[in-house]
Design an enzyme around this catalytic site. Sequence first.
Site, PDB file in Angstrom:
ATOM      1  CB  SER A  70      -0.950  -0.058   1.195  1.00  0.00           C
ATOM      2  OG  SER A  70      -2.055   0.787   1.001  1.00  0.00           O
ATOM      3  CG  ASP A  91      -7.459  -3.269  -1.591  1.00  0.00           C
ATOM      4  OD1 ASP A  91      -6.236  -3.452  -1.539  1.00  0.00           O
ATOM      5  OD2 ASP A  91      -8.047  -2.336  -0.993  1.00  0.00           O
ATOM      6  CG  HIS A 142      -5.583  -2.699   1.586  1.00  0.00           C
ATOM      7  ND1 HIS A 142      -4.991  -2.522   0.357  1.00  0.00           N
ATOM      8  CD2 HIS A 142      -5.007  -1.796   2.414  1.00  0.00           C
ATOM      9  CE1 HIS A 142      -4.102  -1.551   0.434  1.00  0.00           C
ATOM     10  NE2 HIS A 142      -4.093  -1.078   1.660  1.00  0.00           N
TER      11      HIS A 142
HETATM   12  N1  LIG Z   1      -9.249   2.405   8.448  1.00  0.00           N
HETATM   13  C1  LIG Z   1      -8.195   1.447   8.667  1.00  0.00           C
HETATM   14  C2  LIG Z   1      -7.382   1.501   7.434  1.00  0.00           C
HETATM   15  C3  LIG Z   1      -5.909   1.402   7.642  1.00  0.00           C
HETATM   16  C4  LIG Z   1      -5.329   0.263   6.807  1.00  0.00           C
HETATM   17  O1  LIG Z   1      -6.008  -0.552   6.226  1.00  0.00           O
HETATM   18  N2  LIG Z   1      -4.022   0.258   6.792  1.00  0.00           N
HETATM   19  C5  LIG Z   1      -3.301  -0.754   6.011  1.00  0.00           C
HETATM   20  C6  LIG Z   1      -2.430  -0.042   4.990  1.00  0.00           C
HETATM   21  S1  LIG Z   1      -3.361   1.103   4.037  1.00  0.00           S
HETATM   22  C7  LIG Z   1      -2.218   1.955   3.038  1.00  0.00           C
HETATM   23  O2  LIG Z   1      -1.042   2.040   3.335  1.00  0.00           O
HETATM   24  C8  LIG Z   1      -2.513  -1.657   6.962  1.00  0.00           C
HETATM   25  O3  LIG Z   1      -1.472  -2.189   6.593  1.00  0.00           O
HETATM   26  N3  LIG Z   1      -3.021  -1.782   8.204  1.00  0.00           N
HETATM   27  C9  LIG Z   1      -2.297  -2.494   9.231  1.00  0.00           C
HETATM   28  C10 LIG Z   1      -2.718  -3.934   9.437  1.00  0.00           C
HETATM   29  O4  LIG Z   1      -2.098  -4.607  10.296  1.00  0.00           O
HETATM   30  O5  LIG Z   1      -3.639  -4.379   8.733  1.00  0.00           O
HETATM   31  C11 LIG Z   1      -7.517   1.826   9.968  1.00  0.00           C
HETATM   32  O6  LIG Z   1      -7.903   2.864  10.529  1.00  0.00           O
HETATM   33  O7  LIG Z   1      -6.633   1.112  10.458  1.00  0.00           O
END
Ligand SMILES: N[C@@H](CCC(=O)N[C@@H](CSC=O)C(=O)NCC(=O)O)C(=O)O
Length: 283
Positions: A148, A224, A257
Amino acid sequence: METVSTNRAFGGVQGVYRHASAVTGTDMTFSVYVPPHEAGATLPVVWYLSGLTCTHANVTDKGEYRRLCAELGLIFVAPDTSPRGEGVPDDPDGAYDFGLGAGFYVDATQQPFAQHYRMWSYVTQELPALVAAHFPADPDRQSIMGHSMGGHGALTIGLTFPDRYKAVSAFAPIVAPSQVPWGHKALGGYLGDDRAAWRKHDAVALIEDGARLPALLVDQGAADAFLEPQLRPGLLRAACDGAGIPLTLTLRDGYDHSYYFIATFMGDHLRWHAARLTQQGAA
Ligand SMILES: N[C@@H](CCC(=O)N[C@@H](CSC=O)C(=O)NCC(=O)O)C(=O)O
């Protein structure tokens, strides 16, 4: 450099470390997995850049890379995603897509972020030197991947230093931040309103401006939620086709995602990297 923790894993050592970064002006924490190896050997290094809201811990706990890194003999390094600590400014509204956990791998030029938000220099200069000094890393065998926002970082850094990274891949990357809301907020907030300054931090723009790589590997979950509003892999497909860059872009039905998606395809990426790290110029 301070050792926060070490654990034996698949015959190697998973460590978490902290140091006082001269680049960010803060303490920074990162993880390094060193696979089992012969005494005195130096090993290829895979850099993994994480996404919004992450620290080093998300991929370290959920990325499921250790078994294959042990088998393939790869060091795996996971930095943090932003400076943290006293005096480090955050998003004015506390949003997750800017500020803490959202450094976008740029050196900010705008106040109040310019002092500490220097994740480009941290990831491309300071941390590689620290890793080379403290771990059995071969600086001539490095590759980079990310997820991401971290995929954006891997693509832009890999495209900028094509002779340094022997393989560049990404999971659900932000491919054109200049064209999506996350990027408008981050590049505008860190770099200001001059869109020309954004281009070196936009993979599609870098390719349009002549950057080249021998190959790219991208996996993208078809389920995603960020696919079209923020990620837009079709823009990377068009840029690579126009530039003659061999892009293997796979849409994975049913995957989202999350780190369940990343963990599922991490092995494919590590094998792709290993093939290019251990055989110069692998096709
Ligand atoms: N709303 C969620 C969204 C945050 C999220 O999905 N973060 C992703 C990367 S998004 C782009 O870089 C992520 O890697 N999250 C960490 C995980 O361990 O899944 C929120 O507020 O967290």
